[in-house]
Design a protein around this motif. Structure first.
Motif, PDB file in Angstrom:
ATOM      1  N   LEU A 124      30.110  53.276  23.790  1.00 47.45           N
ATOM      2  CA  LEU A 124      29.732  52.674  25.077  1.00 47.45           C
ATOM      3  C   LEU A 124      29.952  53.646  26.218  1.00 47.45           C
ATOM      4  CD1 LEU A 124      31.228  49.104  24.674  1.00 47.45           C
ATOM      5  CD2 LEU A 124      28.832  49.785  24.517  1.00 47.45           C
ATOM      6  N   THR A 134      27.622  45.506  31.482  1.00 43.03           N
ATOM      7  CA  THR A 134      27.530  46.231  30.222  1.00 43.03           C
ATOM      8  C   THR A 134      27.209  45.259  29.098  1.00 43.03           C
ATOM      9  OG1 THR A 134      29.824  45.895  29.622  1.00 43.03           O
ATOM     10  CG2 THR A 134      29.340  47.772  31.027  1.00 43.03           C
ATOM     11  N   PRO A 161      27.241  45.258  25.135  1.00 42.45           N
ATOM     12  CA  PRO A 161      27.612  46.032  23.960  1.00 42.45           C
ATOM     13  C   PRO A 161      26.680  45.827  22.777  1.00 42.45           C
ATOM     14  CG  PRO A 161      29.060  44.151  24.236  1.00 42.45           C
ATOM     15  CD  PRO A 161      28.191  44.224  25.440  1.00 42.45           C
ATOM     16  N   ALA A 162      26.155  44.634  22.625  1.00 46.14           N
ATOM     17  CA  ALA A 162      25.386  44.346  21.424  1.00 46.14           C
ATOM     18  C   ALA A 162      23.900  44.407  21.722  1.00 46.14           C
ATOM     19  CB  ALA A 162      25.745  42.966  20.888  1.00 46.14           C
ATOM     20  N   GLN A 163      23.176  45.116  20.871  1.00 44.32           N
ATOM     21  CA  GLN A 163      21.741  45.194  21.055  1.00 44.32           C
ATOM     22  C   GLN A 163      21.028  44.179  20.174  1.00 44.32           C
ATOM     23  OE1 GLN A 163      23.783  47.376  19.787  1.00 44.32           O
ATOM     24  NE2 GLN A 163      23.581  49.420  20.667  1.00 44.32           N
ATOM     25  N   THR A 164      21.703  43.715  19.179  1.00 43.48           N
ATOM     26  CA  THR A 164      21.028  42.927  18.155  1.00 43.48           C
ATOM     27  C   THR A 164      21.098  41.422  18.394  1.00 43.48           C
ATOM     28  OG1 THR A 164      23.042  42.917  16.849  1.00 43.48           O
ATOM     29  CG2 THR A 164      21.441  44.662  16.404  1.00 43.48           C
ATOM     30  N   SER A 165      22.219  40.963  18.929  1.00 40.57           N
ATOM     31  CA  SER A 165      22.394  39.514  19.015  1.00 40.57           C
ATOM     32  C   SER A 165      21.459  38.908  20.046  1.00 40.57           C
ATOM     33  CB  SER A 165      23.836  39.199  19.389  1.00 40.57           C
ATOM     34  OG  SER A 165      24.700  39.902  18.529  1.00 40.57           O
ATOM     35  N   PRO A 166      20.781  37.843  19.670  1.00 37.36           N
ATOM     36  CA  PRO A 166      19.804  37.248  20.579  1.00 37.36           C
ATOM     37  C   PRO A 166      20.432  36.615  21.810  1.00 37.36           C
ATOM     38  CG  PRO A 166      20.129  35.888  18.617  1.00 37.36           C
ATOM     39  CD  PRO A 166      20.871  37.159  18.394  1.00 37.36           C
ATOM     40  N   GLN A 201      22.837  37.521  23.527  1.00 36.22           N
ATOM     41  CA  GLN A 201      23.662  38.442  24.284  1.00 36.22           C
ATOM     42  C   GLN A 201      23.329  38.507  25.765  1.00 36.22           C
ATOM     43  OE1 GLN A 201      26.284  39.703  23.302  1.00 36.22           O
ATOM     44  NE2 GLN A 201      26.699  40.804  25.203  1.00 36.22           N
TER      45      GLN A 201
END
Lengths: 260, 260
Positions: free
Chosen positions: B227, B239, B241-246, B248
């Motif tokens: 990060l 910020t 952190p997660a790119q994948t979780s919907p 987020q």
DNA sequence: ATTGACAAGTGTACGCCGTACACCTAACGT
DNA sequence: ACGTTAGGTGTACGGCGTACACTTGTCAAT
């Protein structure tokens, strides 16, 4: 007389009623004020009557944890491990937020009830079903730690708000003095505390706990994902998560004295 | 008589002596057995004598935490933030392992003493000095949580050893029965428990706590590093952190009820 | 209908806890 | 020599968990 007796003690108490009353009472007055005597009083009964339904206070607390676990949603079906775990943790967190006593009780319990073991087993199962090796699953469970239950020590943000809770009752000049004092002694705390508060009050009223929780959770889940992809489901001698740290090859002994 | 009195009460007690005795006693008999009365007895003094040196038990516990903090090494000089933080955490962990009571006391404390605030401030300073933005530092501190103190809830590995502690006292056939029972009810727990034990005993005696701790710590530190590199010292709106979780994009509300 | 076993609630009591409060006493500055 | 005071004492109170002996209400078997 008999009629009155019939009216006053209509329901004969039962284990479930004791347990439910305990949860409600703890929700209302806090876990530290939950005593056998107080609980009995709440049920209109003499303290010792409770012991006909629970062995002792320890067992009562264990049962309360079980009640909590039963509030956690089962894992969602037909989703990847990551979403499944994520949602489950957030569901656990929901239950925990509804029952403020739960964190402390969970922390203090050493004996695991069947319900708790069942939750853990199911939790582990989510990773295994996602193709994690048994070893990686083991490490990953440790890394999650209490986050599995939807909480982590909030040692930080109580104080990030600083003495904010106490501050508000003080006269303004005392507030200013304390602020200066803090700025001098704890400049770094002050920096993050003021930055996280988006209003212009002297010290912001803390931060978004839910955001912080999910930040850390996702950071971990992303880390798990990388490790998982890295050595898919193979099981080398020992998984080594860090590539950069020099001491990583032999992590068991570092600056701490021997721990046999 | 006066001579005997002079011999028996040579040192007049003092706050430091009380504090030191409390730490030693807690080390020896555990925090739950540390009572004012017991402590007084250990010092050859009447219980109320202690109250001339500490305000109450709460303050005593606070002071004990301070004593613990003073055992944590200062940050090393001339190293990157990552090593600095890593070593500091492991030093804290060393102190914690030397004082088994510390975890529980640390968990229960809500008021932060100056020493604790100082430690946190210094801790935050390590990230800021490493070029972390104030916001990222804030999140990162949350993610570390109690790991900052060198511990995390070990909710898992007590039970990974299963009822191992209780098992050993049972006759072999009962052990076998319980093992079968566990295998049936908690198959996943059993898998990781047996895998983590590299000997062939029915249930291994737990795992290497130190390894697990460092595994999780390094996982987090690596995540922080990513990060940090990602948006070096800039501070975008928030910020993520997660790119994948919907979910987020809006992490504050998920499955849990509103938390205002 | 009587009895007697048994589960459920009661009452008393014990030993622990933290600590308020009045008291004593020895040391010390004046 | 004497008043002040810091440090140790003794007693007491209200709270806790719970052991143990007791009543009482319920119901099955006689």
């Amino acid at each position: 007389m008999t009629q009155q007796a019939e009216r006053t003690r209509r329901i004969p108490l039962s284990r479930d009623r004791v347990l439910a009353a305990a949860v409600v009472l703890a929700d209302q007055v806090g876990i530290e004020a939950l005593s056998m005597r107080r609980l009995a009083q709440e049920l209109g009964v003499v303290p010792m009557a409770l012991y006909k339904h629970v062995a002792n206070k320890e067992e009562l607390l264990d049962c309360m944890v079980d009640a909590l676990v039963s509030e956690i949603d089962p894992p969602v079906r037909d989703a990847g491990w990551k979403d499944t775990v994520r949602l489950r943790v957030l569901s656990a967190r929901g239950a925990l937020l509804r029952h403020p006593w739960a964190r402390q009780v969970l922390e203090s319990r050493t004996n695991k009830t069947p319900a708790v073991l069942g939750y853990m087993d199911s939790f582990i199962g989510m990773f295994l079903a996602g193709g994690f090796s048994v070893d990686l699953t083991h490490h990953v469970m440790h890394a999650l730690g209490s986050r599995m239950w939807g909480f982590t020590q909030e040692l930080f943000d109580d104080s990030a708000g600083g003495d904010a809770a106490g501050l508000v009752t003080l006269p303004p000049e005392a507030q200013a003095a304390m602020f200066r004092e803090m700025a001098e002694r704890y400049p770094n705390i002050l920096k993050v505390a003021t930055a996280s508060a988006h209003q212009d009050s002297v010290v912001g009223q803390g931060c978004d706990d839910q955001f912080e929780f999910e930040f850390a959770l996702d950071l971990l889940l992303d880390g798990f994902e990388r490790l998982h992809r890295q050595h898919w489901s193979s099981t080398p001698a020992q998984t080594s998560p860090a590539q950069t740290s020099p001491a990583q090859t032999s992590p068991a002994q570092t600056s701490t004295p021997a721990t046999p």
